[in-house]
Design a protein around this motif. Structure first.
Motif, short mmCIF file in Angstrom:
data_model
loop_
_atom_site.label_atom_id
_atom_site.label_comp_id
_atom_site.label_asym_id
_atom_site.label_seq_id
_atom_site.Cartn_x
_atom_site.Cartn_y
_atom_site.Cartn_z
N VAL A 55 0.84 -1.20 0.00
CA VAL A 55 0.00 0.00 0.00
C VAL A 55 0.87 1.25 0.00
O VAL A 55 0.61 2.21 -0.75
CB VAL A 55 -0.95 0.00 1.21
CG1 VAL A 55 -1.70 1.32 1.31
CG2 VAL A 55 -1.93 -1.15 1.11
N GLN A 56 1.91 1.25 0.82
CA GLN A 56 2.80 2.42 0.88
C GLN A 56 3.48 2.64 -0.47
O GLN A 56 3.64 3.79 -0.91
CB GLN A 56 3.85 2.23 1.97
CG GLN A 56 4.77 3.43 2.16
CD GLN A 56 4.02 4.68 2.55
OE1 GLN A 56 3.27 4.69 3.53
NE2 GLN A 56 4.18 5.75 1.78
N HIS A 57 3.89 1.57 -1.10
CA HIS A 57 4.54 1.69 -2.41
C HIS A 57 3.56 2.28 -3.42
O HIS A 57 3.94 3.12 -4.25
CB HIS A 57 5.03 0.31 -2.86
CG HIS A 57 5.70 0.31 -4.20
ND1 HIS A 57 6.67 1.24 -4.56
CD2 HIS A 57 5.55 -0.51 -5.28
CE1 HIS A 57 7.09 1.00 -5.79
NE2 HIS A 57 6.41 -0.05 -6.26
N MET A 58 2.30 1.86 -3.37
CA MET A 58 1.30 2.40 -4.27
C MET A 58 1.09 3.89 -4.01
O MET A 58 1.04 4.70 -4.95
CB MET A 58 -0.02 1.63 -4.10
CG MET A 58 -1.15 2.14 -4.98
SD MET A 58 -2.61 1.06 -4.96
CE MET A 58 -3.12 1.20 -3.27
N VAL A 59 0.99 4.25 -2.74
CA VAL A 59 0.82 5.67 -2.37
C VAL A 59 2.02 6.50 -2.83
O VAL A 59 1.86 7.60 -3.36
CB VAL A 59 0.60 5.80 -0.85
CG1 VAL A 59 0.67 7.26 -0.42
CG2 VAL A 59 -0.73 5.19 -0.44
N ASP A 60 3.22 5.95 -2.67
CA ASP A 60 4.42 6.66 -3.11
C ASP A 60 4.42 6.88 -4.62
O ASP A 60 4.82 7.96 -5.10
CB ASP A 60 5.67 5.88 -2.70
CG ASP A 60 5.91 5.89 -1.20
OD1 ASP A 60 5.33 6.76 -0.52
OD2 ASP A 60 6.67 5.02 -0.70
#
Length: 501
Positions: A55-60
């Motif tokens: 999820v964090q990678h997607m947000v980044d």
């Protein structure tokens, strides 16, 4: 950018989570883990991402793009998904192409243009609106819609979204419920309208799953019940190791299959799974009546065949497919009847039988090593017991680790040998293929001996002697496995290998 424009992603969508969630934009604990499987020239670096890190990678990714394009985050996500999360391709189209066309193809309203909301709803004098789904008149506060201007009541929206998510499994591409309206529902709107936490969780799961599946640099671990994903910097046919311990090929997602290439493995699996070999068996064990073409199986020793087709009843020879009458008492010399048709039939039969026998030769050895690999994975439990027993007889923990190392190498060699038979099946005979088969034979012989040592020969009485034998043999197996793989890869690089069609 206003905070209300930020789409919020908190949970990866792992459906085992529980409570109602808001998409939270910042996720903690970014991944520091960098794994690599091998230490030779085929080393391949990658990261293992947990659900939260995905999820964090997607947000980044969304934020990286949004710092340039300056549009709502939810719109950015839809655009990235449209380009399979290829940021460079999105940027190129965004600045070099027709933006109106880009937003239209991505099925979002152009955020740079002021939208005049279509007067599609019937507004009554009392300030009420009629929902075109349930046809109930509501106050404006009970109605909502997307920037396309189509408005429906909150209850109908909730039921529509719930049906799409829970029953149809749609997350990324839920369109406006208006007839023929292509505009996609953004994440912020969907999360605001959904009431059930289970449905929200499912929606998050679908969004995250789509992110991984669409992104060519990400792949879910194929191990059952594993929620990790693998992130690489470039796509290649190389092994990756998940946090759960599963090792697989990043390019195709199958178990690591060196020395076979992905395309060959796919063809082999299809060959094993479909009915092609059933057809080969029929071709190898049956013949067609030379008159009516009915399929006949020989179920006795006599070569005098009589077609059971009531409209045919032809008499013919099973060996040459020629008429039976001329054979007389010398049926066993029927090969002298060399008519073109009979010869062609015999040639086709022999070719089919040879093809079947060749397939079975390689398939049986492939399956045998696969079965042995399953049994030898169970060796870890037996070896653990032996290691504990040895420690009770004045051996240190370090001294008994050779047993686990031996089982590790044994399983690696079994897996390599299993796939060498797939590789060999498609290989034509050349000087290099002969060298390959010699390497294969040497590795196979050493692997079998190592397996025998581990399964049968280790006792307390011969412990010192067998330890040296096991160490010598697993080192030899390890060296032969690497030599075989180096030879195959050198053949790929120098174009040595010639394949059967």
């Amino acid at each position: 950018m206003n905070e209300e424009d930020e789409v919020m992603y908190e949970d990866s969508g792992n459906e085992t989570s529980g409570d109602d969630v808001d998409f939270a934009i910042e996720a903690d604990n970014p991944s520091n883990r960098d794994f690599s499987c091998f230490e030779d020239e085929y080393e391949y670096h990658f990261e293992v991402l947990s659900a939260d890190e995905i999820v964090q990678h997607m947000v980044d990714c969304i934020k990286d793009v949004n710092t340039v394009v300056q549009i709502p985050l939810t719109t950015t996500r839809i655009l990235l998904n449209f380009f399979n999360w290829d940021k460079e391709k999105l940027m190129e189209k965004f600045f070099d192409g027709n933006q109106d066309q880009l937003f239209k193809e991505a099925r979002v309203v152009n955020p740079f243009k002021k939208v005049t909301v279509a007067k599609t709803m019937v507004k009554k004098a009392s300030g009420t609106e009629e929902c075109k789904i349930c046809f109930v008149v509501h106050s404006p506060t009970q109605m909502t819609g997307l920037e396309c201007g189509h408005r429906f009541c909150i209850q109908c929206w909730n039921e529509y979204l719930q049906t799409k998510i829970m029953e149809e499994g749609v997350g990324q591409t839920i369109a406006c419920p208006a007839h023929n309206c292509p505009i996609l529902v953004d994440d912020e709107t969907a999360m605001g309208l959904l009431k059930d936490s289970r449905v929200k969780l499912k929606f998050q799961h679908l969004i995250t799953n789509s992110f991984v599946k669409c992104n060519r640099l990400l792949r879910w671990c194929p191990s059952p019940d594993c929620s990790y994903a693998i992130k690489v910097t470039y796509v290649d046919t190389k092994p990756v190791c998940c946090q759960c311990g599963h090792q697989f090929c990043f390019n195709c997602g199958e178990n690591w299959h060196d020395p076979v290439k992905c395309a060959q493995l796919k063809n082999w699996q299809k060959k094993c799974d479909d009915d092609s070999e059933t057809s080969n068996w029929i071709a190898a064990n049956t013949k067609e009546c030379p008159r009516c073409n009915a399929t006949i199986e020989k179920d006795g020793g006599c070569n005098h065949m009589v077609c059971k087709n009531q409209n045919c009843k032809a008499d013919f020879c099973w060996v040459c497919l020629g008429p039976w009458e001329p054979h007389g008492s010398s049926w066993y010399n029927c090969n002298r009847y060399d008519e073109d048709e009979a010869k062609s039939a015999r040639d086709a039969q022999e070719e089919s039988r040879a093809a079947l026998q060749r397939y079975l030769f390689y398939c049986n050895r492939y399956m045998n090593h696969m079965q042995s690999l399953k049994f030898e994975h169970k060796l870890y439990a037996a070896v653990k017991d032996k290691m504990e027993e040895m420690q009770q007889h004045n051996m240190s923990w370090i001294e008994v680790q050779f047993l686990k190392k031996a089982v590790d190498i044994l399983c690696q060699c079994r897996q390599t040998l299993m796939y060498t038979y797939v590789f060999a099946y498609y290989l034509k005979k050349t000087n290099q293929s002969v060298i390959f088969e010699e390497n294969q034979k040497d590795l196979e012989r050493a692997t079998e001996l190592l397996s025998e040592y581990l399964e049968r020969d280790i006792t307390q009485e011969n412990l010192v002697d067998i330890k040296q034998k096991v160490q010598d043999k697993y080192r030899y197996c390890d060296g032969r496995q690497k030599a075989l793989l180096r030879h195959v890869h050198e053949g790929y690089e120098k174009d040595w290998w010639v394949y059967n069609e």
